[in-house]
Design an enzyme around this catalytic site. Structure first.
Site: not given
Ligand code: PGA
Length: 245
Positions: A93, A163
Site C-alpha cells: 500500500h 491505486e
Molecule cells: P480511499 O483509500 O478510498 O480513502 O481513497 C483507498 C485506499 O487507500 O486503499
C-alpha cells in the site's frame, strides 16, 4: 467474481469494528457473484474472526512481516494471521511505502512469505501525481509489478489493486478512462511477462456515486475502499452496486 475490500487503515476500535460487522450481517448481503473482505486493524482481527464463523465475508490484514518469526518488535507473522482465519493480506500500500519506507524489495519478500504460507496477497501499485504528470505511470507500474512479483509461485491466488497515490483519500478518483487504460495495461503486462491472469481492482476515493461506471470496465473486478468503507451505509451501497453487475 467481484471484490469489495474494506481497508479501515488505523480506524475503528474493536468495539466499533464489531458493531460495523453486526450491522453488515443484518443487511444480509450474501452473494455468489461478489465477495466482501474486511481488513481491520490487527487488534480487531480476533473478534471479527469469531463473529465471521460460517459467514461468506472474509478477513484480511493490512500488513504482515516478511520473516515468519524472530526478534522483530512490534511486528506480526503469517502464522499469527492464519490463527485468526485471516486469508488475505494487503501488501505494498502506498501509505506503507511512503510512511514506513517499504521498498519494492520488501514488498517482494512479503509477497513470497505470504504466498508460501497459504495466505493471499492484495498487491497495491500506483503512481503519484508528479509521476503521472511526467508520463511515467506505466514505467512506475512496470517497475513495481516486476519487482513485487519476482520469483513468486505463478499458481498463487492473488489480487492486484491499482491505486494511484493522488486519488487515495483525496476525494478525487481517477476517471473511468484512466482506470480502463491502466487496468488493460496491467492485464496485458501480467499475461506477457508472467503468464498470469489476476483480478484487478481499483482503489482511490471510491464512493457509491462513482463506482457504478467503474465496475462496468472490462478489466476491473472490484474495489479497495478506504474512507467509504468506514460507513456502513456507503459500504453496503457500493457492494449492492458491484453485485448488480
Ligand atoms: P480511499 O483509500 O478510498 O480513502 O481513497 C483507498 C485506499 O487507500 O486503499
Amino acid at each position: 467474481m467481484n471484490y469489495c475490500i474494506a481497508n479501515w487503515k488505523m480506524n475503528k476500535t474493536i468495539k466499533e469494528s464489531y458493531n460495523f460487522l453486526d450491522d453488515l450481517k443484518k443487511k444480509n448481503l450474501q452473494s455468489t457473484k461478489s465477495k466482501i473482505i474486511l481488513c481491520p486493524s490487527f487488534v480487531s482481527l480476533k473478534s471479527l474472526s469469531d463473529e465471521l464463523k460460517g459467514s461468506s465475508i472474509e478477513l484480511g490484514a493490512q500488513n504482515v512481516h516478511q520473516k515468519t518469526s524472530g526478534p522483530y518488535t512490534g511486528e506480526t507473522s503469517v502464522d499469527m494471521l492464519r490463527e485468526f482465519e485471516c486469508e488475505w493480506v494487503i501488501l505494498g500500500h502506498s501509505e506503507r511505502r511512503q510512511y514506513f519506507l517499504e521498498e519494492d524489495v520488501i514488498v517482494n519478500d512479503k509477497m513470497n512469505t505470504v504466498i508460501e504460507n497459504d495466505l493471499k496477497p492484495i498487491l497495491c501499485v500506483g503512481e503519484n501525481q508528479s509521476q503521472r504528470d511526467n508520463h511515467e505511470t506505466f514505467s512506475v507500474l512496470e517497475s513495481q509489478l516486476s519487482k513485487a512479483l519476482s520469483g513468486i509461485n505463478k499458481n498463487a491466488k492473488m489480487l492486484i489493486a491499482y491505486e494511484p497515490v493522488w486519488a487515495i483519500g483525496t476525494g478525487i478518483s481517477a476517471s473511468c478512462d484512466q482506470i480502463d487504460e491502466v487496468a488493460n495495461w496491467i492485464n496485458e503486462f501480467l499475461l506477457q511477462e508472467f503468464s498470469i491472469k489476476v483480478p484487478i481492482l481499483y482503489g482511490g476515493s471510491v464512493t457509491s456515486s462513482n463506482c457504478g461506471s467503474m465496475i462496468g470496465l472490462e478489466n476491473i473486478s472490484g474495489f479497495l475502499i478506504g474512507t467509504s468503507s468506514l460507513d456502513i451505509k456507503e459500504f453496503s451501497s457500493i457492494f449492492s452496486i458491484v453485485n448488480e453487475r
